[in-house]
Design an enzyme around this catalytic site. Structure first.
Site, short mmCIF file in Angstrom:
data_model
loop_
_atom_site.label_atom_id
_atom_site.label_comp_id
_atom_site.label_asym_id
_atom_site.label_seq_id
_atom_site.Cartn_x
_atom_site.Cartn_y
_atom_site.Cartn_z
N GLY A 24 1.06 -1.40 -0.11
CA GLY A 24 -0.29 -0.13 0.24
C GLY A 24 0.52 1.37 0.19
N PHE A 25 0.47 2.16 -0.06
CA PHE A 25 1.03 3.84 0.37
C PHE A 25 1.81 3.71 0.97
CE2 PHE A 25 -0.14 8.42 1.38
CZ PHE A 25 1.21 9.14 1.34
N GLY A 116 -0.68 -11.48 18.49
CA GLY A 116 -0.73 -12.72 18.82
C GLY A 116 1.02 -13.35 18.32
N LYS A 119 3.71 -11.65 20.49
CA LYS A 119 3.93 -12.10 21.52
C LYS A 119 4.27 -12.93 21.71
CE LYS A 119 0.60 -14.07 25.46
NZ LYS A 119 -0.13 -15.31 24.45
N TYR A 159 -14.50 1.83 9.48
CA TYR A 159 -12.63 2.61 9.56
C TYR A 159 -12.47 3.01 11.30
CZ TYR A 159 -8.49 4.32 8.41
OH TYR A 159 -7.20 4.81 8.44
N ARG A 200 -9.72 9.95 -3.04
CA ARG A 200 -9.00 10.88 -1.86
C ARG A 200 -9.36 12.48 -2.69
NH1 ARG A 200 -5.34 7.18 2.61
NH2 ARG A 200 -5.44 6.77 0.80
#
Ligand code: UDP
Length: 341
Positions: A24-25, A116, A119, A159, A200
């Site tokens: 992604g960006f 998870g 950890k 979101y 956007r």
């Protein structure tokens, strides 16, 4: 990238970092930074909104590996892992309107998988949170102690609530399991590798100028945003990751502008004379947004360095270099019709 020499990042070829949303960006810019700083980078993406072209230059490098995987499934990474940056998520309003369930899943199930894994490996994890935590804010500028004003069932709720859950579970892993966690609240960011048609405002306006189409200002254009150039953002994220700060930290550029003024800036930048037209304001579109970055200044010694005029020039150069096919790809053009009632 402007500032990878900063001493808060530690070049150590023995250390491995997992970056989710790597194609992604933001994810791809983080990959560049960590590769450059000498880390072994494991890049993960399911390519639902990401694009392999953002990271293809890294594929031949010995310290870079790409894994095509959905982080909401069980994630297995063999060998040691010292750092995780969870940046997988649809991130433009139009994306999360189109794929709302995946947006909720990556922010909830996806972060749970990453926590998870952190950890199990004893890794430090930074999660990408957002100014959308503050919703349509009633406090201005937004500081980290503000709890926000979010419509859970509005179009942005998928979101915003995923990201709010993400912060809550991350803090729970920190307090309950003692996991090393960092939470960055990212404000509007721009730069090369944004998708031209992701809906956007910046790619929308530049795309319209390049295609000679009318520039679409939503509402009366009095709503404000504060845009941060991607290199500044990456520097802030890296500083936070290697700091001791476990509280959320706003990272963004406080230089605020109305969307109507922004349209004028893009016209001047591109030398275009397209008409500026008004479209309905999408539902729950925040009226104002500006980060209070006192905490970032104080604990990270960070503030943005790239002015909007400088950053916009760099970004425009990138968009000008795109192919005709990219320029005319029609995904997500009619944004307002998705969200206005
Ligand atoms: N916007 C606009 N025209 C467009 C796309 C967006 O006027 O073609 C407005 C949008 O309504 C919002 C601002 O620009 O007020 C920023 O929108 P964006 O989708 O970039 O991100 P947001 O900050 O709303 O998450």
């Amino acid at each position: 990238m402007t500032s990878s020499s900063d001493n808060t990042s530690r070049a150590n070829s023995a250390e491995r970092v997992l970056i989710t949303g790597a194609a992604g960006f933001l994810g791809s810019h983080l990959c560049d930074r960590f590769v450059k700083d000498g880390f072994q980078v494991v890049a993960m993406d399911n390519l639902i909104t990401g694009d392999m072209r953002n990271i293809e230059h890294l594929l031949p490098l010995p310290n870079f590996t790409f894994v095509h995987q959905d982080v909401t499934e069980y994630i297995h990474v063999s060998g040691p892992l010292h750092h995780i940056l969870h940046f997988a998520s649809p991130a433009s309003p139009i994306d999360y309107l189109k794929i709302p369930i995946q947006t909720l899943k990556v922010g909830s199930l996806g972060v749970h998988r990453c926590l998870g894994l952190a950890k199990a490996k004893g890794a430090r994890i930074t999660i990408a949170s957002t100014s959308e935590i503050y919703g349509d804010p009633e406090v201005h500028p937004q500081h980290e102690e503000y709890w926000g004003h979010v419509n859970t069932v509005g179009p942005r709720g998928v979101y915003d609530e995923a990201k709010r859950f993400q912060e809550a579970i991350t803090m729970a892993y920190h307090t309950f399991h003692g996991l090393e966690t960092r939470i960055v609240r990212i404000f509007n960011t721009y730069g090369p590798r944004m998708r031209l048609n992701d809906g956007r405002v910046l790619p929308a306006f530049i795309g319209q100028a390049l295609r000679g189409e009318p520039m679409t200002v939503f509402g009366d254009g009095s709503q404000t945003r504060s845009f941060c150039y991607v290199d500044d953002l990456v520097e802030g994220i890296v500083r936070l990751h290697f700091s001791d700060e476990t509280r959320p930290v706003n990272v963004g550029n406080p230089d605020e502008i109305t969307i109507a003024e922004f349209a004028e800036e893009i016209l001047a930048l591109t030398g275009s004379d397209v008409e500026v037209i008004r479209k309905p304001l999408p539902e729950n579109d925040p009226k104002q947004r500006r980060p209070d970055i006192s905490r970032a200044r104080e604990v990270l010694g960070w503030e943005p360095k790239v002015s909007r005029s400088e950053g916009l020039k760099l970004t425009y150069e990138y968009f000008k270099g795109l192919s005709e096919e990219d320029l005319h790809r029609s995904e997500h053009k009619d944004f307002a019709s998705y969200t206005t009632r």
